[in-house]
Write a protein that holds these residues in place. Structure first.
Motif, PDB file in Angstrom:
ATOM      1  N   VAL A  37     -17.211  -5.194 -18.418  1.00 22.95           N
ATOM      2  CA  VAL A  37     -16.837  -6.234 -17.539  1.00 22.95           C
ATOM      3  C   VAL A  37     -17.976  -7.327 -17.696  1.00 22.95           C
ATOM      4  N   ALA A  38     -19.338  -7.036 -17.479  1.00 19.87           N
ATOM      5  CA  ALA A  38     -20.417  -7.990 -17.899  1.00 19.87           C
ATOM      6  C   ALA A  38     -20.282  -8.711 -18.950  1.00 19.87           C
ATOM      7  N   ALA A  39     -20.074  -7.771 -20.226  1.00 19.74           N
ATOM      8  CA  ALA A  39     -19.883  -8.490 -21.317  1.00 19.74           C
ATOM      9  C   ALA A  39     -18.936  -9.541 -21.692  1.00 19.74           C
ATOM     10  N   LEU A  40     -17.760  -9.118 -20.980  1.00 17.76           N
ATOM     11  CA  LEU A  40     -16.667 -10.101 -21.086  1.00 17.76           C
ATOM     12  C   LEU A  40     -16.910 -11.303 -20.189  1.00 17.76           C
ATOM     13  N   ILE A  41     -17.439 -11.139 -18.922  1.00 15.35           N
ATOM     14  CA  ILE A  41     -17.986 -12.378 -18.272  1.00 15.35           C
ATOM     15  C   ILE A  41     -18.784 -13.406 -19.080  1.00 15.35           C
ATOM     16  N   VAL A  42     -19.889 -12.652 -19.717  1.00 10.62           N
ATOM     17  CA  VAL A  42     -20.771 -13.685 -20.514  1.00 10.62           C
ATOM     18  C   VAL A  42     -20.089 -14.047 -21.797  1.00 10.62           C
ATOM     19  N   THR A  43     -19.291 -13.447 -22.454  1.00 11.41           N
ATOM     20  CA  THR A  43     -18.562 -14.146 -23.459  1.00 11.41           C
ATOM     21  C   THR A  43     -17.361 -15.399 -23.038  1.00 11.41           C
ATOM     22  N   GLU A  44     -16.930 -15.294 -21.754  1.00 15.93           N
ATOM     23  CA  GLU A  44     -16.080 -16.460 -21.337  1.00 15.93           C
ATOM     24  C   GLU A  44     -16.865 -17.495 -20.863  1.00 15.93           C
ATOM     25  N   ARG A  45     -17.997 -17.232 -20.451  1.00 17.74           N
ATOM     26  CA  ARG A  45     -19.026 -18.299 -20.183  1.00 17.74           C
ATOM     27  C   ARG A  45     -19.722 -19.086 -21.145  1.00 17.74           C
ATOM     28  N   ARG A  46     -19.707 -18.368 -22.409  1.00 18.04           N
ATOM     29  CA  ARG A  46     -20.437 -18.845 -23.477  1.00 18.04           C
ATOM     30  C   ARG A  46     -19.692 -20.026 -23.915  1.00 18.04           C
ATOM     31  N   PRO A  47     -20.045 -21.411 -24.135  1.00 22.93           N
ATOM     32  CA  PRO A  47     -19.198 -22.142 -24.661  1.00 22.93           C
ATOM     33  C   PRO A  47     -18.797 -22.042 -25.768  1.00 22.93           C
ATOM     34  N   ARG A  48     -17.548 -22.345 -26.147  1.00 24.49           N
ATOM     35  CA  ARG A  48     -16.866 -22.071 -27.463  1.00 24.49           C
ATOM     36  C   ARG A  48     -16.926 -23.435 -28.181  1.00 24.49           C
ATOM     37  N   PRO A  49     -17.239 -23.327 -29.384  1.00 25.56           N
ATOM     38  CA  PRO A  49     -17.326 -24.668 -30.360  1.00 25.56           C
ATOM     39  C   PRO A  49     -15.867 -25.348 -30.205  1.00 25.56           C
ATOM     40  N   PRO A  50     -15.908 -26.781 -30.168  1.00 23.27           N
ATOM     41  CA  PRO A  50     -14.721 -27.299 -30.000  1.00 23.27           C
ATOM     42  C   PRO A  50     -13.994 -27.322 -31.475  1.00 23.27           C
ATOM     43  N   LYS A  51     -12.620 -27.398 -31.400  1.00 26.58           N
ATOM     44  CA  LYS A  51     -11.788 -27.340 -32.448  1.00 26.58           C
ATOM     45  C   LYS A  51     -12.081 -28.562 -33.208  1.00 26.58           C
ATOM     46  N   PRO A  52     -12.090 -28.703 -34.625  1.00 23.75           N
ATOM     47  CA  PRO A  52     -12.205 -29.972 -35.073  1.00 23.75           C
ATOM     48  C   PRO A  52     -11.011 -30.928 -35.180  1.00 23.75           C
ATOM     49  N   ALA A  53     -11.305 -32.091 -34.627  1.00 21.15           N
ATOM     50  CA  ALA A  53     -10.171 -33.021 -34.409  1.00 21.15           C
ATOM     51  C   ALA A  53      -9.839 -33.470 -35.647  1.00 21.15           C
ATOM     52  N   THR A  54      -8.482 -33.570 -36.238  1.00 18.59           N
ATOM     53  CA  THR A  54      -7.990 -34.317 -37.386  1.00 18.59           C
ATOM     54  C   THR A  54      -6.744 -35.181 -37.017  1.00 18.59           C
ATOM     55  N   ALA A  55      -6.711 -36.284 -37.886  1.00 20.70           N
ATOM     56  CA  ALA A  55      -5.581 -37.141 -37.438  1.00 20.70           C
ATOM     57  C   ALA A  55      -4.303 -36.642 -38.018  1.00 20.70           C
ATOM     58  N   SER A  56      -3.247 -36.774 -37.316  1.00 19.48           N
ATOM     59  CA  SER A  56      -2.079 -36.179 -37.671  1.00 19.48           C
ATOM     60  C   SER A  56      -1.295 -37.144 -38.822  1.00 19.48           C
ATOM     61  N   ALA A  57      -0.337 -36.725 -39.142  1.00 20.03           N
ATOM     62  CA  ALA A  57       0.223 -37.583 -40.470  1.00 20.03           C
ATOM     63  C   ALA A  57       0.980 -38.931 -39.616  1.00 20.03           C
ATOM     64  N   ALA A  58       1.310 -38.894 -38.564  1.00 16.27           N
ATOM     65  CA  ALA A  58       1.796 -40.076 -37.935  1.00 16.27           C
ATOM     66  C   ALA A  58       0.806 -41.067 -37.480  1.00 16.27           C
ATOM     67  N   VAL A  59      -0.534 -40.451 -37.198  1.00 16.14           N
ATOM     68  CA  VAL A  59      -1.750 -41.511 -37.193  1.00 16.14           C
ATOM     69  C   VAL A  59      -2.040 -41.833 -38.587  1.00 16.14           C
ATOM     70  N   MET A  60      -1.880 -41.165 -39.703  1.00 19.09           N
ATOM     71  CA  MET A  60      -2.455 -41.760 -41.079  1.00 19.09           C
ATOM     72  C   MET A  60      -1.526 -42.720 -41.699  1.00 19.09           C
ATOM     73  N   GLY A  61      -0.140 -42.441 -41.342  1.00 17.96           N
ATOM     74  CA  GLY A  61       0.897 -42.999 -41.991  1.00 17.96           C
ATOM     75  C   GLY A  61       1.344 -44.563 -41.495  1.00 17.96           C
ATOM     76  N   ARG A  62       2.222 -45.096 -42.143  1.00 16.11           N
ATOM     77  CA  ARG A  62       2.707 -46.496 -42.001  1.00 16.11           C
ATOM     78  C   ARG A  62       3.309 -46.451 -40.543  1.00 16.11           C
ATOM     79  N   GLU A  63       3.779 -45.459 -40.003  1.00 11.52           N
ATOM     80  CA  GLU A  63       4.395 -45.909 -38.642  1.00 11.52           C
ATOM     81  C   GLU A  63       3.396 -45.984 -37.658  1.00 11.52           C
ATOM     82  N   ALA A  64       2.245 -45.654 -37.912  1.00 15.77           N
ATOM     83  CA  ALA A  64       0.985 -45.948 -37.010  1.00 15.77           C
ATOM     84  C   ALA A  64       0.828 -47.487 -36.975  1.00 15.77           C
TER      85      ALA A  64
END
Length: 313
Positions: free
Chosen positions: A18-45
């Motif tokens: 349980v203690a290990a689980l708590i520590v794991t949950e509290r440890r900050p997780r690296p943010p997922k890399p933000a990538t532009a969608s096709a809608a943002v990259m394309g002419r529709e934008a």
């Protein structure tokens, strides 16, 4: 006794898990890399940005207010944001003021609802994509610079960005009224690829002086002060007023730094509302630098660009 010892061991193991689980949950997780969608990259934008700028001009005309001091646009699929040099906390509906009035935002869904639509966004016709900031598309109004916009860095990166800017100004909906002149060596060295937009709005000139003279000779007569053909807009850094005359399209001049005249008064032919893009290191109102990794340092604008427009393809 054995059962007692076993129960203690199991209890301690459970507490440890349980203690290990708590520590794991509290440890900050690296943010997922933000990538532009096709809608943002394309002419529709660009269609969304154009609709937003036209809606903005329509709301301002309807309410009799001046156009905002806009210098950049940031678009994600969730919202369209306008960055203002002069904060205005009283944004016209359906826009919402944020960051103490330095940013106006709107949901793209609201652009499809009934409302006043302005004329083609002439004062913003030189608003072009400079790149991405993570998942957001960033556009800058080049006409807001107090002087030339220079781009230094590796030649391939600089020319790639400049080509993208010119192509969007000629083929994109926001720059539908803009004119572009390639000057000097850029007019004859195959600067634009063979599949570049073919349009009568793309011109060439042997020198910057020639380019300025041609535009001046083709311009209509100056309107009377206070005439209805004049719309008030603003310069970003100097804060002085600028005008864009309906029917007189903004002009983008593109020149290599080696062919930029350095004598006093050489740039006096640059009209209000026009822009000068210089490829290479040169004295500029907005000195930018393209990185070998595809990033772009926008200097005094302070806009973070992780991938410039020349890297979109």
């Amino acid at each position: 006794m054995i059962w007692y010892v076993l129960a203690v061991v199991l209890g301690l193991a459970l507490i440890g898990a349980v203690a290990a689980l708590i520590v794991t949950e509290r440890r900050p997780r690296p943010p997922k890399p933000a990538t532009a969608s096709a809608a943002v990259m394309g002419r529709e934008a660009l269609d969304v940005v154009n609709a937003g700028l036209r809606r903005l001009t329509g709301e301002c005309l309807r309410s009799g207010r001046s156009l905002p001091d806009l210098y950049a646009v940031v678009y994600s699929e969730e919202r369209l944001g306008l960055l203002l040099a002069g904060p205005e906390e009283n944004a016209p509906a359906p826009w919402t003021a944020e960051a103490d009035g330095e940013r106006w935002t709107i949901s793209p869904d609201n652009l499809h609802r009934p409302g006043p639509e302005g004329e083609p966004a002439l004062p913003y016709a030189l608003t072009v994509t400079v790149g991405l900031n993570g998942a957001d598309r960033v556009l800058v109004d080049l006409s807001r610079a107090a002087g030339p916009v220079s781009v230094s860095g590796p030649d391939d990166e600089v020319r790639g960005l400049a080509r993208a800017v010119v192509a969007e100004a000629l083929a994109g909906p926001v720059g539908a009224l803009a004119e572009v002149t390639l000057v000097g060596s850029l007019a004859r060295d195959g600067f634009m690829p063979g599949d570049a937009p073919r349009t009568s709005r793309l011109h060439t000139a042997a020198s910057l002086e020639e380019a300025f003279a041609r535009v001046a000779s083709a311009a209509p007569g100056a309107p009377e002060p206070g005439a209805s053909e004049v719309t008030q807009i603003f310069r970003l850094i100097e804060g002085s007023s600028r005008i864009a005359v309906q029917g007189e399209a903004p002009h983008l001049f593109v020149v290599d730094a080696s062919q930029l005249p350095r004598r006093a008064g050489a740039l006096n032919g640059l009209r209000r509302g026009d822009a000068l893009l210089v490829l290479g290191d040169a004295p500029a109102g907005w000195p930018w630098r393209a990185g070998a990794d595809g990033s772009l340092d926008t200097g005094p604008l302070g806009l973070e660009i992780t991938r410039h427009a020349g890297r979109f393809a």
